[in-house]
Design a protein around this motif. Structure first.
Motif, PDB file in Angstrom:
ATOM      1  N   ARG A  64       2.332   1.669  -3.433  1.00 45.96           N
ATOM      2  CA  ARG A  64       1.302   2.172  -4.342  1.00 45.96           C
ATOM      3  C   ARG A  64       1.100   3.670  -4.141  1.00 45.96           C
ATOM      4  O   ARG A  64       1.034   4.437  -5.104  1.00 45.96           O
ATOM      5  CB  ARG A  64      -0.009   1.428  -4.154  1.00 45.96           C
ATOM      6  CG  ARG A  64      -1.122   1.942  -5.090  1.00 45.96           C
ATOM      7  CD  ARG A  64      -2.398   1.160  -4.955  1.00 45.96           C
ATOM      8  NE  ARG A  64      -2.242  -0.246  -5.262  1.00 45.96           N
ATOM      9  CZ  ARG A  64      -2.141  -0.754  -6.492  1.00 45.96           C
ATOM     10  NH1 ARG A  64      -2.180   0.045  -7.526  1.00 45.96           N
ATOM     11  NH2 ARG A  64      -2.013  -2.036  -6.674  1.00 45.96           N
ATOM     12  N   ASP A  65       1.040   4.112  -2.893  1.00 47.64           N
ATOM     13  CA  ASP A  65       0.880   5.533  -2.596  1.00 47.64           C
ATOM     14  C   ASP A  65       2.057   6.327  -3.149  1.00 47.64           C
ATOM     15  O   ASP A  65       1.882   7.416  -3.715  1.00 47.64           O
ATOM     16  CB  ASP A  65       0.755   5.773  -1.095  1.00 47.64           C
ATOM     17  CG  ASP A  65      -0.562   5.286  -0.535  1.00 47.64           C
ATOM     18  OD1 ASP A  65      -1.494   4.995  -1.320  1.00 47.64           O
ATOM     19  OD2 ASP A  65      -0.653   5.162   0.720  1.00 47.64           O
ATOM     20  N   ALA A  78       0.844  -1.207   0.000  1.00 46.87           N
ATOM     21  CA  ALA A  78       0.000   0.000   0.000  1.00 46.87           C
ATOM     22  C   ALA A  78       0.874   1.249   0.000  1.00 46.87           C
ATOM     23  O   ALA A  78       0.595   2.220  -0.716  1.00 46.87           O
ATOM     24  CB  ALA A  78      -0.933  -0.015   1.208  1.00 46.87           C
TER      25      ALA A  78
END
Length: 163
Positions: A154-155, A151
């Motif tokens: 991805r950010d 995550a």
């Protein structure tokens, strides 16, 4: 001073210490629960992590992580704030509930940034040795760690407009 012959006095002090340790463990579990890396773990899993966590109080201006140094601990900010810099340039400020140091802790490479306290700051610290032990002993943690890091990646790629 406590005398071994004082009967109930020694037992009373042992109970106080036990109560303090339990309260500290419960506080650590509560803080761990607020951190995305640990948020999806069960209470039992968090209680398995808590004994490996140390609380450290620091002064303003203290370097917690030195860029290019080797990762020896993961830090969770519980009070205060820190500045993250890379090659002397300000990257961002972090506050309570945020984590630093997990990448170098995992891959053993040098730190990617310097982290310096902006004010008196309290952090929870998990050493590399303790972290490795926790990964082996706490079921589900390696999976949650991968999910949290994915995550974060991805950010980062979204923010860099690479996605």
């Amino acid at each position: 001073m406590i005398s071994l012959t004082s009967g109930g006095k020694l037992r009373s002090v042992e109970l106080e210490r036990s109560t303090v340790r339990r309260q500290r463990r419960e506080e650590k579990v509560a803080w761990l629960r607020r951190v995305p890396l640990f948020a999806d773990l069960s209470t039992a899993q968090l209680e398995g992590v808590a004994p490996f966590v140390d609380e450290v109080a620091t002064e303003a201006g203290q370097v917690l992580i030195d860029q290019h140094g080797f990762g020896q601990e993961l830090l969770i900010i519980i009070d205060g704030s820190v500045e993250v810099t890379r090659d002397g340039r300000h990257i961002r400020d972090l506050g309570p509930g945020e984590v630093v140091g997990e990448i170098a802790l995992l891959d053993g490479a040098s730190r990617t940034a310097t982290v310096t306290t902006r004010e008196p700051t309290t952090v929870l610290s998990i050493s590399k040795r303790a972290f490795d032990t926790v990964l082996e002993r706490v079921p589900g943690l390696p999976h949650e760690l991968l999910r949290a890091l994915a995550a974060r990646l991805r950010d980062a790629t979204t923010a860099a407009d690479i996605d």
